[in-house]
Write a protein that holds these residues in place. Structure first.
Motif, mmCIF file in Angstrom:
data_model
loop_
_atom_site.group_PDB
_atom_site.id
_atom_site.type_symbol
_atom_site.label_atom_id
_atom_site.label_comp_id
_atom_site.label_asym_id
_atom_site.label_seq_id
_atom_site.Cartn_x
_atom_site.Cartn_y
_atom_site.Cartn_z
ATOM 1 N N GLY A 113 18.376 76.907 26.992
ATOM 2 C CA GLY A 113 17.770 75.580 26.995
ATOM 3 C C GLY A 113 17.911 74.836 28.302
ATOM 4 O O GLY A 113 16.952 74.253 28.817
ATOM 5 N N TRP A 114 19.122 74.836 28.858
ATOM 6 C CA TRP A 114 19.330 74.137 30.115
ATOM 7 C C TRP A 114 18.486 74.755 31.231
ATOM 8 O O TRP A 114 17.803 74.056 31.981
ATOM 9 C CB TRP A 114 20.807 74.160 30.511
ATOM 10 C CG TRP A 114 21.676 73.197 29.792
ATOM 11 C CD1 TRP A 114 22.680 73.478 28.909
ATOM 12 C CD2 TRP A 114 21.635 71.767 29.885
ATOM 13 N NE1 TRP A 114 23.266 72.325 28.448
ATOM 14 C CE2 TRP A 114 22.646 71.251 29.029
ATOM 15 C CE3 TRP A 114 20.839 70.870 30.604
ATOM 16 C CZ2 TRP A 114 22.883 69.891 28.885
ATOM 17 C CZ3 TRP A 114 21.068 69.504 30.457
ATOM 18 C CH2 TRP A 114 22.079 69.028 29.613
ATOM 19 N N THR A 115 18.540 76.069 31.359
ATOM 20 C CA THR A 115 17.838 76.754 32.449
ATOM 21 C C THR A 115 16.339 76.524 32.362
ATOM 22 O O THR A 115 15.683 76.235 33.379
ATOM 23 C CB THR A 115 18.157 78.255 32.420
ATOM 24 O OG1 THR A 115 19.577 78.443 32.472
ATOM 25 C CG2 THR A 115 17.507 78.973 33.592
ATOM 26 N N ALA A 116 15.773 76.639 31.165
ATOM 27 C CA ALA A 116 14.336 76.440 30.991
ATOM 28 C C ALA A 116 13.916 75.024 31.367
ATOM 29 O O ALA A 116 12.925 74.816 32.081
ATOM 30 C CB ALA A 116 13.929 76.747 29.552
ATOM 31 N N MET A 154 3.573 71.729 18.638
ATOM 32 C CA MET A 154 4.895 71.477 19.206
ATOM 33 C C MET A 154 4.870 71.731 20.717
ATOM 34 O O MET A 154 4.264 72.696 21.186
ATOM 35 C CB MET A 154 5.941 72.386 18.541
ATOM 36 C CG MET A 154 7.352 72.225 19.098
ATOM 37 S SD MET A 154 8.526 73.360 18.326
ATOM 38 C CE MET A 154 8.554 72.705 16.662
ATOM 39 N N GLU A 155 5.546 70.862 21.475
ATOM 40 C CA GLU A 155 5.618 71.004 22.918
ATOM 41 C C GLU A 155 6.306 72.315 23.283
ATOM 42 O O GLU A 155 7.286 72.729 22.664
ATOM 43 C CB GLU A 155 6.409 69.834 23.507
ATOM 44 C CG GLU A 155 6.590 69.926 25.010
ATOM 45 C CD GLU A 155 7.599 68.923 25.532
ATOM 46 O OE1 GLU A 155 7.797 68.868 26.747
ATOM 47 O OE2 GLU A 155 8.191 68.203 24.698
ATOM 48 N N GLN A 156 5.766 72.981 24.293
ATOM 49 C CA GLN A 156 6.374 74.219 24.767
ATOM 50 C C GLN A 156 6.901 74.041 26.185
ATOM 51 O O GLN A 156 6.378 73.238 26.961
ATOM 52 C CB GLN A 156 5.366 75.368 24.724
ATOM 53 C CG GLN A 156 5.062 75.867 23.321
ATOM 54 C CD GLN A 156 4.475 77.273 23.335
ATOM 55 O OE1 GLN A 156 3.801 77.672 24.272
ATOM 56 N NE2 GLN A 156 4.742 78.026 22.281
ATOM 57 N N ILE A 157 7.935 74.792 26.507
ATOM 58 C CA ILE A 157 8.478 74.832 27.850
ATOM 59 C C ILE A 157 8.418 76.276 28.311
ATOM 60 O O ILE A 157 9.045 77.160 27.702
ATOM 61 C CB ILE A 157 9.937 74.333 27.892
ATOM 62 C CG1 ILE A 157 10.049 72.909 27.359
ATOM 63 C CG2 ILE A 157 10.487 74.410 29.310
ATOM 64 C CD1 ILE A 157 11.479 72.422 27.257
ATOM 65 N N LEU A 158 7.630 76.537 29.345
ATOM 66 C CA LEU A 158 7.544 77.881 29.924
ATOM 67 C C LEU A 158 7.212 78.942 28.874
ATOM 68 O O LEU A 158 7.702 80.067 28.913
ATOM 69 C CB LEU A 158 8.841 78.249 30.645
ATOM 70 C CG LEU A 158 9.298 77.266 31.745
ATOM 71 C CD1 LEU A 158 10.599 77.741 32.367
ATOM 72 C CD2 LEU A 158 8.227 77.098 32.813
ATOM 73 N N GLY A 159 6.384 78.572 27.901
ATOM 74 C CA GLY A 159 5.894 79.544 26.939
ATOM 75 C C GLY A 159 6.685 79.660 25.658
ATOM 76 O O GLY A 159 6.323 80.459 24.783
ATOM 77 N N TYR A 160 7.761 78.915 25.520
ATOM 78 C CA TYR A 160 8.559 78.926 24.291
ATOM 79 C C TYR A 160 8.757 77.493 23.809
ATOM 80 O O TYR A 160 8.651 76.537 24.582
ATOM 81 C CB TYR A 160 9.948 79.537 24.534
ATOM 82 C CG TYR A 160 10.000 81.024 24.703
ATOM 83 C CD1 TYR A 160 10.184 81.872 23.607
ATOM 84 C CD2 TYR A 160 9.908 81.616 25.969
ATOM 85 C CE1 TYR A 160 10.265 83.247 23.766
ATOM 86 C CE2 TYR A 160 9.987 82.985 26.145
ATOM 87 C CZ TYR A 160 10.164 83.797 25.031
ATOM 88 O OH TYR A 160 10.242 85.149 25.200
ATOM 89 N N SER A 161 9.100 77.350 22.534
ATOM 90 C CA SER A 161 9.496 76.043 22.048
ATOM 91 C C SER A 161 10.902 75.736 22.564
ATOM 92 O O SER A 161 11.711 76.659 22.765
ATOM 93 C CB SER A 161 9.498 76.013 20.520
ATOM 94 O OG SER A 161 10.560 76.806 20.020
ATOM 95 N N PRO A 162 11.222 74.449 22.809
ATOM 96 C CA PRO A 162 12.575 74.108 23.265
ATOM 97 C C PRO A 162 13.654 74.616 22.314
ATOM 98 O O PRO A 162 14.719 75.055 22.764
ATOM 99 C CB PRO A 162 12.541 72.572 23.316
ATOM 100 C CG PRO A 162 11.094 72.223 23.496
ATOM 101 C CD PRO A 162 10.337 73.279 22.751
#
Length: 380
Positions: A18-21, A1-9
Motif C-alpha cells: 500500500g505505501w509503495t503504490a 472503485m478508485e484504482q492505484i496503478l491497476g489495483y484497488s488500494p
C-alpha cells in the motif's frame, strides 16, 4: 472503485504494497507542491545561495547514498550547464571512505546533501568531514525528514540551509520513490532560482496522463516472465538506469538479476548479460546528438537474437518508440522524473508477482530502510 496503478488500494494494502503504490502514484502532485514551496521561499533561498553562486571559484558537490546519490547524478549535467559552475555528483559513501581524495581541491564548496531520512550514517559523516577537510564549506541539506539528525544539526548553522520536502515525500515504503524524484526536482529549482511553475506543471501533467499506461505495461511485462532486466541510457538517463536497476533489485529482494549501463558503454563487455529471457529498457535522450547513439543501440538490440524484448521510452515521438507525450521541450534531467515512474512500477509489480511484500521486502531485516551497522572512523 478508485484504482492505484491497476489495483484497488485495498488489494495493495492486503499484499503489503500500500505505501509503495501510493508513493509512486502521488509523485505528480508532490512535484507541484515542491514547485510551490520553492517559489514561495525563493527569496529566502536566494539570500543564502546567491552570494555563493556569484563566486566563480565555487565547487558544488551533490552527495547522497544509494538512490539519493543517483538523484544527484541525474541533475548534475543540467545544473552544470545552467549554472556554469563545477557541479560534481559524489556519493557520500565515497566521501566518507576517501575524504582527502574527494575533497582534494581545497576550494570554496557548496555541499548539497540529499538524504530521505537524514539519519544515514554516511550522510551525517560526510558533512562533518567536509567541514574538517575544507577551509570553506557551505551546506545545502535536502531531506524529507525534519526530525532527522542531518536537518537538526544544520537547522541553525550559519553556513547551512535546510530544504525540507513535503511530508508525503518521506516514503514509508522500503524503497525511495517519491523522495527520489522530489529531491531531484527541488535541487534543480532551488539552485536555478526556484521559479519554474510552467515546467513543473507540464511535467506533472504528462506524468498523470502516462501513469495508467505505465501501470498496464509494467504489469504485462512482469507477467511475461523475464529473468533479467537491463536498463540503459546516456547522460542523466544513465543515472536513471542505475536507479531503475536498484529499485527492481531492492523490491524483489535480489531475486531478479538487473544491470544498468550507458548506451555506448553497454557494448564494452556488459552486453554479455543478455539472453533470451532479458527485457532491455532504453531511455532515449531528447538531445538530438545524444539521441542518435541511443537509437543506434535500440536498433542493434532489436536485430539481435537476444534480448527477448526492447522497450524504448522517449519524450520525442518516433517509429517503434514508446512515446510519452507532453514532455516536449524538457531536458533529460527533467523528463527523467516522469520516466522514473515506469521502473518504479515495474519493481512494484515484480515484487508482488514473486510473492514479496514491496513495503518491506526484507522482513528479516537483512537489508534495512535506513542503513545500519556502519562504523564511522575518526579522521586523523
Amino acid at each position: 472503485m478508485e484504482q492505484i496503478l491497476g489495483y484497488s488500494p485495498g488489494e495493495f494494502d492486503s499484499r503489503g504494497a500500500g505505501w509503495t503504490a501510493r508513493e509512486i502514484a502521488q509523485q505528480p502532485a508532490l512535484w507541484r507542491e515542491v514547485a510551490k514551496t520553492a517559489s514561495t521561499l525563493a527569496e529566502d533561498h536566494a539570500a543564502f545561495l546567491r552570494p555563493l553562486l556569484d563566486r566563480r571559484d565555487l565547487r558544488i558537490v551533490l552527495a547522497g547514498a544509494g538512490t539519493s546519490a543517483y538523484a544527484g547524478e541525474v541533475v548534475a549535467p543540467a545544473l552544470r550547464r545552467r549554472l556554469g559552475h563545477r557541479v560534481e555528483p559524489v556519493a557520500s559513501t565515497d566521501l566518507v571512505a576517501d575524504p582527502h581524495g574527494c575533497f582534494g581541491d581545497d576550494v570554496p564548496t557548496l555541499l548539497v546533501s540529499l538524504s530521505r531520512s537524514g539519519d544515514s550514517p554516511e550522510a551525517i559523516a560526510a558533512t562533518r568531514l567536509a567541514d574538517q577537510v575544507l577551509t570553506e564549506c557551505h551546506h545545502l541539506v535536502v531531506t524529507c525528514n525534519p526530525d532527522g539528525q542531518l536537518a537538526r544539526e544544520h537547522a541553525d548553522a550559519p553556513s547551512s540551509l535546510v530544504l525540507l520536502m513535503p511530508a508525503a515525500a518521506n516514503d514509508q515504503g522500503f524503497a525511495m520513490t517519491s523522495s527520489f524524484t522530489s529531491m531531484a526536482l527541488a535541487i534543480q529549482l532551488v539552485l536555478t532560482g526556484g521559479t519554474a511553475d510552467e515546467t513543473v506543471h507540464q511535467l506533472a501533467t504528462a506524468a498523470e496522463r502516462a501513469l495508467p499506461g505505465i501501470a498496464d505495461r509494467a504489469r504485462s511485462l512482469v507477467t511475461a516472465g523475464y529473468e533479467r532486466f537491463v536498463y540503459l541510457g546516456s547522460g542523466p538517463l544513465r543515472s536513471l538506469a542505475r536507479e531503475s536497476a536498484l529499485k527492481l533489485l531492492e523490491l524483489t529482494a535480489g531475486q531478479v538479476q538487473t544491470h544498468a549501463e550507458s548506451s555506448l558503454g553497454f557494448r564494452h563487455g556488459p552486453k554479455a548479460v543478455l539472453n533470451d529471457r532479458t527485457l532491455a529498457v532504453v531511455y532515449v535522450s531528447s538531445d538530438p546528438y545524444t539521441r542518435r547513439y541511443d537509437l543506434d543501440l535500440v536498433d542493434e538490440l532489436r536485430r539481435a537474437a537476444a534480448p527477448a524484448e526492447v522497450v524504448a521510452l522517449s519524450a520525442v515521438d518516433g517509429s517503434s518508440l514508446w512515446h510519452l507525450p507532453g514532455l516536449d521541450g524538457l531536458d533529460d534531467a527533467t523528463s527523467a522524473l516522469c520516466y522514473a515512474l515506469f521502473p518504479q512500477t515495474i519493481a512494484l509489480h515484480a515484487s508482488l508477482h514473486l510473492g514479496h511484500t514491496p513495503d518491506n521486502p526484507f522482513p528479516a531485516q537483512e537489508v534495512n530502510r535506513v542503513v545500519r551497522g556502519v562504523t564511522i572512523h575518526p579522521l586523523d
